[in-house]
Structures are given as C-alpha cells and as structure tokens.
Scaffold this motif. Sequence first.
Motif, PDB file in Angstrom:
ATOM      1  N   ALA A  45      32.155  38.189  47.437  1.00 48.55           N
ATOM      2  CA  ALA A  45      32.010  39.240  46.561  1.00 48.55           C
ATOM      3  C   ALA A  45      33.527  40.359  47.733  1.00 48.55           C
ATOM      4  O   ALA A  45      33.288  41.517  46.732  1.00 48.55           O
ATOM      5  N   PHE A  46      33.840  39.268  48.202  1.00 48.60           N
ATOM      6  CA  PHE A  46      35.189  40.783  48.155  1.00 48.60           C
ATOM      7  C   PHE A  46      36.722  40.556  46.567  1.00 48.60           C
ATOM      8  O   PHE A  46      37.038  41.225  46.225  1.00 48.60           O
ATOM      9  N   GLY A  47      36.553  39.472  45.953  1.00 50.91           N
ATOM     10  CA  GLY A  47      36.595  39.175  44.765  1.00 50.91           C
ATOM     11  C   GLY A  47      36.155  39.963  43.683  1.00 50.91           C
ATOM     12  O   GLY A  47      36.852  40.368  42.376  1.00 50.91           O
ATOM     13  N   LEU A  48      34.568  39.958  43.611  1.00 51.86           N
ATOM     14  CA  LEU A  48      33.849  40.592  42.761  1.00 51.86           C
ATOM     15  C   LEU A  48      34.256  41.930  42.763  1.00 51.86           C
ATOM     16  O   LEU A  48      34.135  42.844  42.017  1.00 51.86           O
ATOM     17  N   VAL A  49      34.486  42.197  44.190  1.00 53.13           N
ATOM     18  CA  VAL A  49      34.532  43.318  44.318  1.00 53.13           C
ATOM     19  C   VAL A  49      36.090  44.695  43.019  1.00 53.13           C
ATOM     20  O   VAL A  49      36.391  45.113  42.131  1.00 53.13           O
ATOM     21  N   MET A  50      37.566  44.050  44.549  1.00 53.46           N
ATOM     22  CA  MET A  50      38.770  43.939  43.721  1.00 53.46           C
ATOM     23  C   MET A  50      38.451  43.353  42.246  1.00 53.46           C
ATOM     24  O   MET A  50      39.627  44.418  42.075  1.00 53.46           O
ATOM     25  N   GLY A  51      38.351  41.875  41.954  1.00 55.00           N
ATOM     26  CA  GLY A  51      38.512  41.873  40.366  1.00 55.00           C
ATOM     27  C   GLY A  51      38.152  42.967  39.356  1.00 55.00           C
ATOM     28  O   GLY A  51      38.312  42.442  37.991  1.00 55.00           O
ATOM     29  N   LEU A  64      32.446  43.043  37.039  1.00 51.40           N
ATOM     30  CA  LEU A  64      31.482  43.464  36.604  1.00 51.40           C
ATOM     31  C   LEU A  64      30.823  45.073  36.823  1.00 51.40           C
ATOM     32  O   LEU A  64      31.432  45.907  37.046  1.00 51.40           O
ATOM     33  N   PRO A  65      30.501  45.475  35.572  1.00 53.46           N
ATOM     34  CA  PRO A  65      29.986  46.865  35.750  1.00 53.46           C
ATOM     35  C   PRO A  65      29.250  47.708  37.576  1.00 53.46           C
ATOM     36  O   PRO A  65      28.674  46.537  37.801  1.00 53.46           O
ATOM     37  N   ALA A  66      29.784  47.990  37.451  1.00 55.28           N
ATOM     38  CA  ALA A  66      28.989  48.665  39.042  1.00 55.28           C
ATOM     39  C   ALA A  66      27.555  48.499  38.937  1.00 55.28           C
ATOM     40  O   ALA A  66      27.354  47.890  40.337  1.00 55.28           O
ATOM     41  N   GLN A  67      26.243  48.626  37.990  1.00 55.91           N
ATOM     42  CA  GLN A  67      24.807  48.274  38.494  1.00 55.91           C
ATOM     43  C   GLN A  67      25.282  47.103  38.527  1.00 55.91           C
ATOM     44  O   GLN A  67      23.835  46.159  39.449  1.00 55.91           O
ATOM     45  N   SER A  68      25.201  46.022  37.712  1.00 56.88           N
ATOM     46  CA  SER A  68      25.005  44.504  38.185  1.00 56.88           C
ATOM     47  C   SER A  68      26.419  43.935  39.336  1.00 56.88           C
ATOM     48  O   SER A  68      25.237  43.180  40.014  1.00 56.88           O
ATOM     49  N   ALA A  69      27.170  44.278  39.177  1.00 62.52           N
ATOM     50  CA  ALA A  69      27.399  44.324  41.164  1.00 62.52           C
ATOM     51  C   ALA A  69      27.331  44.059  42.164  1.00 62.52           C
ATOM     52  O   ALA A  69      27.127  43.919  42.910  1.00 62.52           O
ATOM     53  N   MET A  70      26.523  45.765  42.257  1.00 64.65           N
ATOM     54  CA  MET A  70      25.524  45.739  43.213  1.00 64.65           C
ATOM     55  C   MET A  70      24.399  45.187  43.763  1.00 64.65           C
ATOM     56  O   MET A  70      24.134  45.021  44.248  1.00 64.65           O
ATOM     57  N   ALA A  71      24.255  44.452  42.582  1.00 58.78           N
ATOM     58  CA  ALA A  71      23.131  42.924  42.628  1.00 58.78           C
ATOM     59  C   ALA A  71      23.753  42.335  42.652  1.00 58.78           C
ATOM     60  O   ALA A  71      23.069  41.517  43.967  1.00 58.78           O
ATOM     61  N   VAL A  72      24.508  41.613  42.294  1.00 57.55           N
ATOM     62  CA  VAL A  72      25.110  40.718  42.677  1.00 57.55           C
ATOM     63  C   VAL A  72      25.438  40.366  44.622  1.00 57.55           C
ATOM     64  O   VAL A  72      25.453  39.518  44.835  1.00 57.55           O
ATOM     65  N   LEU A  73      26.281  41.794  44.445  1.00 54.47           N
ATOM     66  CA  LEU A  73      26.276  41.573  46.375  1.00 54.47           C
ATOM     67  C   LEU A  73      25.424  41.822  47.410  1.00 54.47           C
ATOM     68  O   LEU A  73      25.650  41.089  48.012  1.00 54.47           O
ATOM     69  N   ALA A  74      24.483  42.479  46.507  1.00 51.43           N
ATOM     70  CA  ALA A  74      22.843  42.607  47.317  1.00 51.43           C
ATOM     71  C   ALA A  74      23.016  40.889  47.614  1.00 51.43           C
ATOM     72  O   ALA A  74      22.075  40.289  48.310  1.00 51.43           O
ATOM     73  N   VAL A  75      22.438  40.029  46.194  1.00 54.56           N
ATOM     74  CA  VAL A  75      22.474  38.968  46.642  1.00 54.56           C
ATOM     75  C   VAL A  75      23.156  37.658  47.339  1.00 54.56           C
ATOM     76  O   VAL A  75      22.831  36.805  48.518  1.00 54.56           O
ATOM     77  N   LEU A  76      24.184  38.329  47.874  1.00 48.63           N
ATOM     78  CA  LEU A  76      24.928  37.736  48.513  1.00 48.63           C
ATOM     79  C   LEU A  76      24.956  38.070  49.640  1.00 48.63           C
ATOM     80  O   LEU A  76      25.560  37.439  50.398  1.00 48.63           O
TER      81      LEU A  76
END
Length: 110
Positions: free
Chosen positions: A33-39, A42-54
């Motif tokens: 999750a940290f790497g996804l956000v800091m890196g 993904l676009p914001a909408q996709s990142a939010m979905a992946v973060l919710a799953v994580l």
Amino acid sequence: MAHTQSLHEEEAHGSAFGYVAGFVLAVLLTAAAFGLVMGGMLPAQSAMAVLAVLAFVQIVVHLVFFLHLNTSSGQRWNVMALCYTAVAAIVLIGGTMWVMHNVSMNMMSR
C-alpha cells in the motif's frame, strides 16, 4: 471432580509460525500500500480501489492470524458479534453520508 474442563478449551491459540506468517503478511500488505501511494503507479481512482482491496485483505489477515477468528463452532458467537459490528458500522457510516449529502444539496439550492 475428576472431569473438569477449561472454559476456553475450544479456543484455538496461535503458534509461533502462525504469528510470524501473520506478521510477514501484514508487513507485505502495508509495504504494498505504501509503495503504491508513494510510487504513483496508478491513477487516483484505481489506486483507491487497490488500496481498499489491500485494506480488506489486511483486516482478514489480522482476524485470522492474530485474533484467531475461524469458522469452528467454538467461534460462532465471535463471528456473529463481528457481523453485527460490521452491519452497524455500515449503517452508521452510510446513514451519516446520506444525511450529509442531503444537507449539502438542500443548502446549495438557496
């Protein structure tokens, strides 16, 4: 009293391997999750979905490895309490969002 039982006999207690596996999974999920956000991969909408799953997977890891929640008959009331808490939280959060949305819409019209 030749035949006494502990009240907690049915409860499963974790092993060292279970705790280490849970810890490693929790660290990996947090790092992902940290790497996804800091890196910014993904676009914001996709990142939010992946973060919710994580986040959901992280919750399941904690429930299984650290709180020892499972589907055994000894855990039935704990699972029921968890389900009630989840439903109550969904109703509370959803109701709050619904009320705040309606207040916002009614205030904008004037």
